[in-house]
Write an enzyme that holds these catalytic residues in place. Sequence first.
Site, mmCIF file in Angstrom:
data_model
loop_
_atom_site.group_PDB
_atom_site.id
_atom_site.type_symbol
_atom_site.label_atom_id
_atom_site.label_comp_id
_atom_site.label_asym_id
_atom_site.label_seq_id
_atom_site.Cartn_x
_atom_site.Cartn_y
_atom_site.Cartn_z
ATOM 1 N N ASP A 76 -4.888 0.396 -12.042
ATOM 2 C CA ASP A 76 -6.197 0.707 -11.491
ATOM 3 C C ASP A 76 -6.602 2.156 -11.760
ATOM 4 O O ASP A 76 -7.783 2.456 -11.936
ATOM 5 C CB ASP A 76 -6.202 0.441 -9.984
ATOM 6 C CG ASP A 76 -6.230 -1.053 -9.671
ATOM 7 O OD1 ASP A 76 -6.527 -1.843 -10.588
ATOM 8 O OD2 ASP A 76 -5.950 -1.428 -8.523
ATOM 9 N N GLY A 77 -5.621 3.069 -11.785
ATOM 10 C CA GLY A 77 -5.945 4.461 -12.071
ATOM 11 C C GLY A 77 -6.543 4.645 -13.449
ATOM 12 O O GLY A 77 -7.485 5.435 -13.642
ATOM 13 N N ASN A 150 -14.286 3.320 -5.775
ATOM 14 C CA ASN A 150 -13.460 2.819 -4.675
ATOM 15 C C ASN A 150 -13.826 3.447 -3.338
ATOM 16 O O ASN A 150 -14.230 2.759 -2.417
ATOM 17 C CB ASN A 150 -11.976 3.063 -4.955
ATOM 18 C CG ASN A 150 -11.339 1.953 -5.758
ATOM 19 O OD1 ASN A 150 -11.943 0.915 -5.991
ATOM 20 N ND2 ASN A 150 -10.105 2.174 -6.193
ATOM 21 N N ASP A 180 -6.171 12.021 10.847
ATOM 22 C CA ASP A 180 -5.671 12.513 9.566
ATOM 23 C C ASP A 180 -6.739 12.432 8.485
ATOM 24 O O ASP A 180 -6.574 13.017 7.416
ATOM 25 C CB ASP A 180 -4.452 11.701 9.115
ATOM 26 C CG ASP A 180 -3.205 12.055 9.903
ATOM 27 O OD1 ASP A 180 -3.265 13.014 10.706
ATOM 28 O OD2 ASP A 180 -2.179 11.379 9.739
ATOM 29 N N THR A 191 -9.819 -2.951 -0.984
ATOM 30 C CA THR A 191 -8.435 -3.371 -1.234
ATOM 31 C C THR A 191 -7.570 -2.206 -1.709
ATOM 32 O O THR A 191 -6.435 -2.431 -2.134
ATOM 33 C CB THR A 191 -8.398 -4.493 -2.288
ATOM 34 O OG1 THR A 191 -9.093 -4.069 -3.470
ATOM 35 C CG2 THR A 191 -9.051 -5.753 -1.761
#
Length: 340
Positions: A76-77, A150, A180, A191
Amino acid sequence: MSRRVLVLAHTGREESLRAAWDACTQLHASGLIPVLQKSELADVERFFGALDNPIGILHEEVSLEDVELVMVLGGDGTILRAAELVRDVDVPLLGVNLGHVGFLAESERADLAQTVEWIASRDYSVEERMTIDVQVWVRGQKIWHTWALNEASIEKANRERMLEVVTEVDERPLTSFGCDGVVLATPTGSTAYAFSSGGPVVWPEVEALVIVPISAHALFAKPLVVSPRSKLAVEIMNRTDAQGVLWCDGRRSVDLPPGARVEVTRSTTPVRLARTHKTPFSARLVRKFELPIHGWRGPAPHSEDVNTGPTPIIRTFTPAPLPSPRDAGPGDQADPTKAK
């Protein structure tokens, strides 16, 4: 006119270099012209020697506008990197997964030859994925403007300091809490980081934006799904001097000082993904996450397909009514002289 396909690979891994070599060879065999970036072509040739067939070099011999499709070899990267590359042109991406989950990828490494055949025969469809527009404001001035496929994730910059934030929807404050961070995601990103932070999975065809707090210290700090026409904002409060950082798709970042404001809206420019399979999104979830489906019986048959025969008539028994006092005989009446 010759058809050109840009091959984009994660050339830091030998497996990706081998896949790029194979893809270029098979594209040539199918009558297509593979195109590589100059640096990636040098990496491939350093491992395997010069390719037997000519390769187009992006930005020198071939422009992005001349490319029909981008074949992305990696996880995905790598697909997110390819989305950055084609942001300003109308070119679809087709991912071949070489990573772990590879949720954005369309096929696997073992299907590389079949994928090339689908590209050569144009046996694929293109779907548009919503993206978001991201702006950062500090003391009334816009210091950063970018986009994401994303998510935009606001995170604490220092491990030992918690962020104090206030969330906003459609220019109205919602709630403040320590955390955080906060993830502002698209359905595609539901996802990814948002999912691992406890957010819901949103089907890609659903138009929505998702807000997911990360490790929030508050009662009402739950994931929210809002309209794609909404304007989302997260402000870093000035209660403490805790610093934040904004990451978009895990690739581009900017520091967030106290008082910084992050605004997110739907972008007018989608990312186009090529699809060769017509499997539903639920099947993709099962396959990518290896979900257990043992014991599934499937949908019930349609009523018109099942002959159940005539509906039986059930007769019910109605009891006779109880007698009223007026129906009682003379001997059954109570003696009024005995009443107290």
